[in-house]
Write a protein that holds these residues in place. Structure first.
Motif, PDB file in Angstrom:
ATOM      1  N   ALA A  11     121.277 -44.006  94.524  1.00  0.00           N
ATOM      2  CA  ALA A  11     122.563 -44.156  93.850  1.00  0.00           C
ATOM      3  C   ALA A  11     123.383 -45.198  94.606  1.00  0.00           C
ATOM      4  O   ALA A  11     123.135 -45.468  95.787  1.00  0.00           O
ATOM      5  CB  ALA A  11     123.318 -42.826  93.800  1.00  0.00           C
ATOM      6  N   LYS A  15     119.848 -45.598  88.548  1.00  0.00           N
ATOM      7  CA  LYS A  15     120.717 -45.307  87.407  1.00  0.00           C
ATOM      8  C   LYS A  15     122.155 -44.950  87.767  1.00  0.00           C
ATOM      9  O   LYS A  15     123.078 -45.259  87.022  1.00  0.00           O
ATOM     10  CB  LYS A  15     120.118 -44.144  86.598  1.00  0.00           C
ATOM     11  CG  LYS A  15     118.811 -44.453  85.921  1.00  0.00           C
ATOM     12  CD  LYS A  15     119.004 -45.426  84.754  1.00  0.00           C
ATOM     13  CE  LYS A  15     119.710 -44.752  83.575  1.00  0.00           C
ATOM     14  NZ  LYS A  15     119.844 -45.673  82.412  1.00  0.00           N
ATOM     15  N   ARG A  16     122.374 -44.280  88.910  1.00  0.00           N
ATOM     16  CA  ARG A  16     123.701 -43.684  89.161  1.00  0.00           C
ATOM     17  C   ARG A  16     124.607 -44.638  89.912  1.00  0.00           C
ATOM     18  O   ARG A  16     124.284 -45.108  91.016  1.00  0.00           O
ATOM     19  CB  ARG A  16     123.525 -42.390  89.958  1.00  0.00           C
ATOM     20  CG  ARG A  16     124.791 -41.530  89.978  1.00  0.00           C
ATOM     21  CD  ARG A  16     125.103 -40.977  88.611  1.00  0.00           C
ATOM     22  NE  ARG A  16     126.215 -40.014  88.671  1.00  0.00           N
ATOM     23  CZ  ARG A  16     127.449 -40.279  88.211  1.00  0.00           C
ATOM     24  NH1 ARG A  16     127.720 -41.439  87.675  1.00  0.00           N
ATOM     25  NH2 ARG A  16     128.389 -39.359  88.285  1.00  0.00           N
ATOM     26  N   LEU A  29     128.861 -45.156  90.969  1.00  0.00           N
ATOM     27  CA  LEU A  29     130.272 -44.760  91.003  1.00  0.00           C
ATOM     28  C   LEU A  29     131.059 -45.898  91.627  1.00  0.00           C
ATOM     29  O   LEU A  29     130.731 -46.355  92.730  1.00  0.00           O
ATOM     30  CB  LEU A  29     130.482 -43.477  91.804  1.00  0.00           C
ATOM     31  CG  LEU A  29     129.874 -42.205  91.204  1.00  0.00           C
ATOM     32  CD1 LEU A  29     128.501 -41.950  91.821  1.00  0.00           C
ATOM     33  CD2 LEU A  29     130.788 -41.006  91.447  1.00  0.00           C
ATOM     34  N   ASP A  85     124.083 -44.847  84.486  1.00  0.00           N
ATOM     35  CA  ASP A  85     124.884 -43.618  84.482  1.00  0.00           C
ATOM     36  C   ASP A  85     126.086 -43.851  85.395  1.00  0.00           C
ATOM     37  O   ASP A  85     126.098 -43.463  86.561  1.00  0.00           O
ATOM     38  CB  ASP A  85     124.055 -42.432  84.979  1.00  0.00           C
ATOM     39  CG  ASP A  85     122.950 -42.055  84.024  1.00  0.00           C
ATOM     40  OD1 ASP A  85     123.030 -42.427  82.840  1.00  0.00           O
ATOM     41  OD2 ASP A  85     121.986 -41.403  84.464  1.00  0.00           O
ATOM     42  N   TRP A  86     127.098 -44.509  84.858  1.00  0.00           N
ATOM     43  CA  TRP A  86     128.222 -44.949  85.675  1.00  0.00           C
ATOM     44  C   TRP A  86     129.404 -43.989  85.567  1.00  0.00           C
ATOM     45  O   TRP A  86     129.569 -43.262  84.585  1.00  0.00           O
ATOM     46  CB  TRP A  86     128.669 -46.358  85.263  1.00  0.00           C
ATOM     47  CG  TRP A  86     128.830 -46.564  83.774  1.00  0.00           C
ATOM     48  CD1 TRP A  86     127.898 -47.083  82.913  1.00  0.00           C
ATOM     49  CD2 TRP A  86     129.973 -46.231  82.976  1.00  0.00           C
ATOM     50  NE1 TRP A  86     128.403 -47.098  81.622  1.00  0.00           N
ATOM     51  CE2 TRP A  86     129.664 -46.588  81.638  1.00  0.00           C
ATOM     52  CE3 TRP A  86     131.217 -45.676  83.249  1.00  0.00           C
ATOM     53  CZ2 TRP A  86     130.568 -46.413  80.579  1.00  0.00           C
ATOM     54  CZ3 TRP A  86     132.125 -45.487  82.203  1.00  0.00           C
ATOM     55  CH2 TRP A  86     131.791 -45.853  80.891  1.00  0.00           C
ATOM     56  N   THR A  87     130.239 -44.034  86.603  1.00  0.00           N
ATOM     57  CA  THR A  87     131.542 -43.370  86.591  1.00  0.00           C
ATOM     58  C   THR A  87     132.554 -44.338  87.176  1.00  0.00           C
ATOM     59  O   THR A  87     132.361 -44.849  88.285  1.00  0.00           O
ATOM     60  CB  THR A  87     131.533 -42.069  87.422  1.00  0.00           C
ATOM     61  OG1 THR A  87     130.553 -41.168  86.904  1.00  0.00           O
ATOM     62  CG2 THR A  87     132.913 -41.403  87.379  1.00  0.00           C
ATOM     63  N   GLU A  96     131.346 -35.804  92.523  1.00  0.00           N
ATOM     64  CA  GLU A  96     130.881 -36.253  91.215  1.00  0.00           C
ATOM     65  C   GLU A  96     129.428 -36.708  91.253  1.00  0.00           C
ATOM     66  O   GLU A  96     128.698 -36.558  90.272  1.00  0.00           O
ATOM     67  CB  GLU A  96     131.789 -37.374  90.708  1.00  0.00           C
ATOM     68  CG  GLU A  96     131.309 -38.084  89.444  1.00  0.00           C
ATOM     69  CD  GLU A  96     131.105 -37.158  88.253  1.00  0.00           C
ATOM     70  OE1 GLU A  96     130.396 -37.559  87.314  1.00  0.00           O
ATOM     71  OE2 GLU A  96     131.655 -36.033  88.254  1.00  0.00           O
ATOM     72  N   ARG A 112     128.131 -34.553  88.285  1.00  0.00           N
ATOM     73  CA  ARG A 112     127.929 -35.382  87.093  1.00  0.00           C
ATOM     74  C   ARG A 112     128.783 -34.909  85.920  1.00  0.00           C
ATOM     75  O   ARG A 112     128.330 -34.816  84.777  1.00  0.00           O
ATOM     76  CB  ARG A 112     126.443 -35.396  86.707  1.00  0.00           C
ATOM     77  CG  ARG A 112     125.540 -35.987  87.769  1.00  0.00           C
ATOM     78  CD  ARG A 112     124.066 -35.884  87.377  1.00  0.00           C
ATOM     79  NE  ARG A 112     123.794 -36.588  86.127  1.00  0.00           N
ATOM     80  CZ  ARG A 112     123.490 -37.883  86.048  1.00  0.00           C
ATOM     81  NH1 ARG A 112     123.416 -38.618  87.151  1.00  0.00           N
ATOM     82  NH2 ARG A 112     123.247 -38.442  84.864  1.00  0.00           N
ATOM     83  N   TYR A 152     131.525 -36.601  84.926  1.00  0.00           N
ATOM     84  CA  TYR A 152     132.172 -37.758  84.300  1.00  0.00           C
ATOM     85  C   TYR A 152     131.205 -38.936  84.163  1.00  0.00           C
ATOM     86  O   TYR A 152     131.550 -40.074  84.443  1.00  0.00           O
ATOM     87  CB  TYR A 152     133.387 -38.178  85.115  1.00  0.00           C
ATOM     88  CG  TYR A 152     134.443 -37.109  85.275  1.00  0.00           C
ATOM     89  CD1 TYR A 152     135.383 -36.885  84.285  1.00  0.00           C
ATOM     90  CD2 TYR A 152     134.485 -36.309  86.419  1.00  0.00           C
ATOM     91  CE1 TYR A 152     136.354 -35.908  84.418  1.00  0.00           C
ATOM     92  CE2 TYR A 152     135.459 -35.332  86.569  1.00  0.00           C
ATOM     93  CZ  TYR A 152     136.391 -35.136  85.567  1.00  0.00           C
ATOM     94  OH  TYR A 152     137.348 -34.170  85.704  1.00  0.00           O
ATOM     95  N   VAL A 153     130.008 -38.673  83.693  1.00  0.00           N
ATOM     96  CA  VAL A 153     129.016 -39.734  83.538  1.00  0.00           C
ATOM     97  C   VAL A 153     129.355 -40.571  82.307  1.00  0.00           C
ATOM     98  O   VAL A 153     129.637 -40.035  81.232  1.00  0.00           O
ATOM     99  CB  VAL A 153     127.597 -39.153  83.422  1.00  0.00           C
ATOM    100  CG1 VAL A 153     126.580 -40.261  83.147  1.00  0.00           C
ATOM    101  CG2 VAL A 153     127.232 -38.409  84.703  1.00  0.00           C
ATOM    102  N   ARG A 154     129.348 -41.890  82.478  1.00  0.00           N
ATOM    103  CA  ARG A 154     129.665 -42.867  81.447  1.00  0.00           C
ATOM    104  C   ARG A 154     131.084 -42.711  80.907  1.00  0.00           C
ATOM    105  O   ARG A 154     131.354 -42.884  79.705  1.00  0.00           O
ATOM    106  CB  ARG A 154     128.631 -42.853  80.317  1.00  0.00           C
ATOM    107  CG  ARG A 154     127.225 -43.215  80.796  1.00  0.00           C
ATOM    108  CD  ARG A 154     126.246 -43.368  79.651  1.00  0.00           C
ATOM    109  NE  ARG A 154     126.597 -44.487  78.768  1.00  0.00           N
ATOM    110  CZ  ARG A 154     126.318 -45.768  79.016  1.00  0.00           C
ATOM    111  NH1 ARG A 154     125.689 -46.108  80.138  1.00  0.00           N
ATOM    112  NH2 ARG A 154     126.661 -46.694  78.151  1.00  0.00           N
TER     113      ARG A 154
END
Length: 230
Positions: free
Chosen positions: A65, A99-100, A102, A154-156, A196, A200, A202-204
């Motif tokens: 991540a 994918k992840r 933040l 898979d952003w925040t 977070e 998870r 608040y993904v996208r």
């Protein structure tokens, strides 16, 4: 989890790095100034300019991540740090199948954000400091957010309000899009990102972060975050 932290030697990045190590993550601390970080078990230092695609590609390779706490100062000139780094980071992540993501943004990126009951802030500080002095910075934050939203990651987008220093994590609160409040302690901002990362929730989407338990001295905050940094 092995995570890359961009802006690791910055005010928020230091909190992120320390807290992540304390809860057992392996951290790749990405910085342009490696001498400012003390090596220790679990910490790898990667020297990279976050806007340099090749350097960013090497820094994120092998991570699970990416957390970005990059920042820059107000300027009258056009700012591109946020959008350029977002482009480099997201493309590198896509190449490596990570994918992840933040990324620290700001409550100002929400055009409807107006903290309730904060009349002096809403009528004086926000128009003068954020909308005028910080105009070019927040314009680039919005470009950064737009670039990240266009990806399949898979952003925040993590949106604090006025940042200040506090030594410990408090009972902060989060909310979708933005949170109702004026201030965010950097320790709380870091803790919210790490929470977070696990939960998870608040993904996208965007996640607002607010500190209620303590409040900074306004004059000291303006001096430390504005005048002194110059």
């Amino acid at each position: 989890m092995r995570i890359a932290v961009f802006g690791a030697n910055g005010p928020t990045g230091r909190h992120l790095t320390e807290q992540a190590l304390a809860i057992g993550h392996e951290v790749v601390a990405v910085t342009r100034r490696p001498g400012s970080l003390r090596t220790r078990p679990g910490l790898t230092v990667a020297v990279a300019d976050a806007t340099d695609p090749e350097a960013v590609d090497a820094a994120v390779d092998g991570t699970d991540a990416v957390l970005s706490a990059l920042g820059t100062q107000f300027s009258k000139e056009t700012i591109t740090t946020y959008s350029a780094s977002a482009t480099a980071i997201t493309r590198a992540m896509a190449r490596h199948g990570i994918k992840r993501l933040l990324t620290v943004s700001s409550s100002i990126a929400d055009p409807d954000w107006r903290p309730s009951g904060a009349h002096f802030f809403n009528l004086v500080l926000d128009p003068l400091v954020n909308r005028r002095l910080g105009r070019t910075l927040h314009e680039d934050m919005r470009r950064m957010e737009a670039a990240i939203r266009r990806t399949n990651l898979d952003w925040t987008l993590v949106r604090p309000s006025g940042l200040f220093e506090h030594p410990t994590v408090t009972d902060f609160h989060t909310a979708g899009t933005s949170a109702d409040g004026v201030f965010t302690a950097r320790a709380d901002l870091a803790a919210s990102m790490l929470r977070e990362l696990e939960e998870r929730r608040y993904v996208r989407t965007a996640m607002g972060v607010i500190t209620d338990a303590v409040r900074p001295n306004i004059a000291k905050l303006i001096w430390n975050e504005g005048v002194k940094k110059k």
